[in-house]
Design a protein around this motif. Structure first.
Motif, short mmCIF file in Angstrom:
data_model
loop_
_atom_site.label_atom_id
_atom_site.label_comp_id
_atom_site.label_asym_id
_atom_site.label_seq_id
_atom_site.Cartn_x
_atom_site.Cartn_y
_atom_site.Cartn_z
N GLN A 299 40.20 5.28 17.62
CA GLN A 299 41.12 4.21 17.22
C GLN A 299 40.66 3.54 15.93
O GLN A 299 41.49 3.13 15.11
N THR A 300 39.35 3.45 15.73
CA THR A 300 38.83 2.93 14.46
C THR A 300 39.24 3.83 13.31
O THR A 300 39.65 3.36 12.24
N PHE A 301 39.16 5.14 13.52
CA PHE A 301 39.57 6.07 12.46
C PHE A 301 41.03 5.86 12.09
O PHE A 301 41.40 5.91 10.91
N VAL A 302 41.87 5.63 13.10
CA VAL A 302 43.30 5.39 12.83
C VAL A 302 43.47 4.11 12.01
O VAL A 302 44.23 4.08 11.03
N ALA A 456 35.77 -1.06 4.54
CA ALA A 456 35.80 -2.41 5.12
C ALA A 456 36.69 -3.33 4.29
O ALA A 456 37.47 -4.12 4.84
N GLY A 457 36.60 -3.22 2.96
CA GLY A 457 37.48 -4.02 2.12
C GLY A 457 38.93 -3.66 2.32
O GLY A 457 39.81 -4.54 2.35
N ALA A 458 39.22 -2.36 2.48
CA ALA A 458 40.60 -1.94 2.73
C ALA A 458 41.11 -2.46 4.07
O ALA A 458 42.28 -2.87 4.18
N VAL A 459 40.25 -2.47 5.08
CA VAL A 459 40.65 -2.99 6.39
C VAL A 459 40.93 -4.49 6.31
O VAL A 459 41.87 -5.01 6.94
N LEU A 460 40.13 -5.21 5.54
CA LEU A 460 40.39 -6.64 5.36
C LEU A 460 41.73 -6.86 4.65
O LEU A 460 42.48 -7.79 4.99
N ASP A 461 42.06 -6.01 3.68
CA ASP A 461 43.38 -6.09 3.05
C ASP A 461 44.49 -5.81 4.06
O ASP A 461 45.54 -6.46 4.04
N LEU A 462 44.23 -4.84 4.95
CA LEU A 462 45.22 -4.53 5.99
C LEU A 462 45.39 -5.71 6.94
O LEU A 462 46.51 -6.00 7.39
N GLY A 466 48.97 -8.60 8.55
CA GLY A 466 49.35 -8.91 9.92
C GLY A 466 49.13 -7.78 10.89
O GLY A 466 49.66 -7.80 12.01
N TYR A 467 48.35 -6.78 10.51
CA TYR A 467 48.05 -5.65 11.40
C TYR A 467 47.34 -6.16 12.66
O TYR A 467 46.70 -7.21 12.65
N ASP A 468 47.47 -5.42 13.75
CA ASP A 468 46.93 -5.80 15.05
C ASP A 468 45.49 -6.31 14.94
O ASP A 468 44.58 -5.59 14.52
N ALA A 469 45.25 -7.54 15.36
CA ALA A 469 43.96 -8.20 15.18
C ALA A 469 42.84 -7.52 15.97
O ALA A 469 41.70 -7.42 15.50
N ARG A 470 43.15 -7.05 17.18
CA ARG A 470 42.10 -6.41 17.98
C ARG A 470 41.63 -5.10 17.34
O ARG A 470 40.44 -4.79 17.34
N ARG A 471 42.57 -4.34 16.80
CA ARG A 471 42.19 -3.08 16.16
C ARG A 471 41.43 -3.34 14.85
O ARG A 471 40.52 -2.59 14.50
N ILE A 472 41.83 -4.39 14.14
CA ILE A 472 41.08 -4.77 12.93
C ILE A 472 39.64 -5.12 13.30
O ILE A 472 38.68 -4.66 12.66
N SER A 473 39.48 -5.92 14.35
CA SER A 473 38.14 -6.34 14.76
C SER A 473 37.29 -5.13 15.17
O SER A 473 36.13 -5.00 14.77
N SER A 474 37.88 -4.22 15.93
CA SER A 474 37.15 -3.03 16.37
C SER A 474 36.74 -2.16 15.18
O SER A 474 35.61 -1.66 15.12
N ALA A 475 37.66 -2.00 14.22
CA ALA A 475 37.35 -1.18 13.05
C ALA A 475 36.21 -1.80 12.24
O ALA A 475 35.30 -1.09 11.79
N LEU A 476 36.25 -3.10 12.06
CA LEU A 476 35.20 -3.76 11.27
C LEU A 476 33.85 -3.70 11.97
O LEU A 476 32.81 -3.54 11.32
#
Length: 519
Positions: A299-302, A456-462, A466-476
């Motif tokens: 899911q992090t890869f996604v 990580a910078g790209a994920v913060l931009d994502l 408004g992308y799903d907060a739980r998935r953002i947290s897991s990816a980071l």
């Protein structure tokens, strides 16, 4: 040549309708009774593209004036995503045709060539390929020996190429060659020439088809080229050849974000469904912590791939020169292809013995995803180049890593985040010295660290969208773990040098003294 008429533009269907139609067609093909046998058939991409012709998947890469949809990055990324969800070989074929042939032709080809050829890609499902690699020159792309020389009103192009996707089935090819300067040898600059296989004098001759380990639908092999082409078939004649090549390679490597996006979503869906449905005793597989760890990685890869797609969509439209985006392109290609293969390994492990079959999505994914880490630049080489690019101003002296990262706009936000104390992490010290004198193995580690910081910078931009907060947290969290481990590796000196002698006998066969009672 006679003027080629272009049909007047018609009102395009909405992008949602276009993608929905493509997805529905692919869904029906994937669920057909003979789909598994079809996917395992060598060279089946020709039949698949024929079946997809009404859905016009390559139209997204073609300028609207030639009947296409405009070459907008967000749209062709979405096409690659839809294709990758259903068939990895298909999304690679679309990436080859779109990013390595159609868009270079649209950017650098003569007007007459564009008018004659591009409508075929918008409406007829034509296939285009790219010939760069040679038997003795793979990673050393600028050392290729395929040569061209002027002959009459055109050029003679001669050489041997191999591992070109769509060997023997592409309708058109772009072939990389260097100018033959006679006694002075071959010039350094690389030029591209368009070959039309409908003309026998231009058609490459297939010498051998390779028994590739995976990606059965796409034929690979070795071909010889001895073609006479008109002057207009030199692509980008008015530009510097290496600049044209860098633009093309950057565009193709950035396309990995779209190819990986759909594929990774498919792996995530398959893994989630499998672990929810399967039990060990009375316990659902998804309840086990180790299983959840594997699901979290996929899911992090996604999520990270979604973030990379967002960045690519903002910079890779057809009208932009991407020759200056090689760092972003190398990071995108290397990270996404690593994600693809690791994700496939996780799905195979979760699937158990049933997944260890070519007809199963897990087994097929392992062998099909592996070459993505090799072609378009081996990932080891790309990570090394990423590190050298970061340190280009300090190759002969040391610099603190945190200072080098903070000086690059695409890296600064990600670096500040991964180094900070948050979500239970202590502050990460990236203020250690690095330089171009690092051992090569450590440079590769540093390159991957830089790639993870970029991600990580790209994920913060994502997150800002408004992308799903739980998935953002897991990816980071996953990226932070990765950076922390790589930072340890970058600080460590290389150990365990190889020995160049032949392998010694194994210990249990070594001479020994007689045992008690033996003579």
């Amino acid at each position: 040549m006679a003027e080629v008429s272009i049909a007047p533009p018609v009102e395009l269907e909405s992008v949602d309708d276009y993608l929905r139609r493509l997805s529905a067609t692919l869904e029906a093909l994937r669920n057909a009774p003979d789909a598994a046998a079809f996917a395992a058939e060598r060279g089946s991409i020709v039949g698949l593209m024929e079946a997809l012709r009404p859905a016009a998947p390559t139209a997204a890469f073609v300028p609207s004036r030639y009947g296409g949809r405009g070459g907008h990055a967000d749209e062709w990324l979405a096409v690659l995503e839809v294709a990758g969800y259903h068939w990895l070989g298909l999304t690679l074929t679309l990436g080859i045709t779109g990013a390595l042939f159609v868009q270079p032709l649209a950017r650098y080809g003569e007007d007459e060539l564009q008018r004659r050829l591009l409508p075929r890609f918008a409406r007829e499902g034509a296939l285009g390929g790219f010939m760069m690699t040679e038997p003795d020159h793979g990673t050393d792309a600028l050392g290729i020996r395929t040569a061209f020389r002027r002959e009459g009103n055109g050029f003679r192009v001669s050489g041997t190429k191999h591992w070109a996707g769509l060997t023997g089935v592409a309708d058109y090819w772009l072939v990389a060659a260097r100018e033959d300067a006679g006694d002075a040898g071959l010039k350094h600059d690389v030029r591209l020439f368009l070959l039309d296989t409908a003309d026998p004098s231009q058609r490459p001759r297939v010498v051998q088809h390779y028994d590739s380990l995976g990606l059965y639908s796409i034929p690979y092999g070795r071909s010889t080229v001895d073609a006479y082409v008109p002057e207009a078939h030199m692509i980008g004649a008015q530009a510097v050849g290496l600049d044209v090549l860098m633009d093309i390679l950057a565009r193709s490597r950035l396309a990995f974000a779209g190819m990986g996006m759909g594929y990774l979503r498919r792996l995530a869906d398959e893994a989630l469904a499998l672990t929810q449905d399967r039990s060990v005793g009375s316990t659902r597989l998804i309840s086990f912590d180790v299983v959840q760890g594997r699901l979290s990685r996929i899911q992090t890869f996604v999520s990270v791939c979604s973030a990379l797609c967002l960045r690519v969509a903002g910079l890779a439209d057809l009208g932009r020169d991407l020759s200056g985006q090689m760092q972003s392109a190398n990071i995108t290609k290397a990270l996404v292809s690593d994600f693809m293969h690791e994700g496939a390994q996780h799905l195979l492990q979760l699937s158990g013995a049933r997944g260890y079959r070519l007809s199963h999505v897990a087994g097929r994914s392992v062998v099909d995803s592996r070459p993505f880490q090799i072609f378009e630049g081996s990932n080891d080489v790309l990570y090394h180049q990423i590190a050298r690019r970061l340190l280009k101003e300090w190759l002969r002296r040391e610099v603190k890593l945190d200072e080098a990262l903070a000086a690059v706009p695409d890296l600064a936000r990600g670096a500040a985040f991964v180094a900070s104390a948050h979500q239970g992490f202590a502050q990460l010290d990236l203020g250690f010295a690095v330089s171009g004198a690092l051992p090569q193995r450590r440079m590769v580690d540093l390159g991957r660290l830089v790639a993870c910081v970029y991600a990580a910078g790209a994920v913060l931009d994502l997150r800002d969208t408004g992308y799903d907060a739980r998935r953002i947290s897991s990816a980071l969290i996953n990226l932070r773990h990765e950076v922390e481990a790589l930072a340890v590796g970058c600080r460590r000196s290389v150990s365990a040098p190889i020995t160049r002698e032949s392998t010694p006998p194994v210990a249990w066969r070594a001479p020994r003294p007689p045992r008690s009672g033996e003579t």
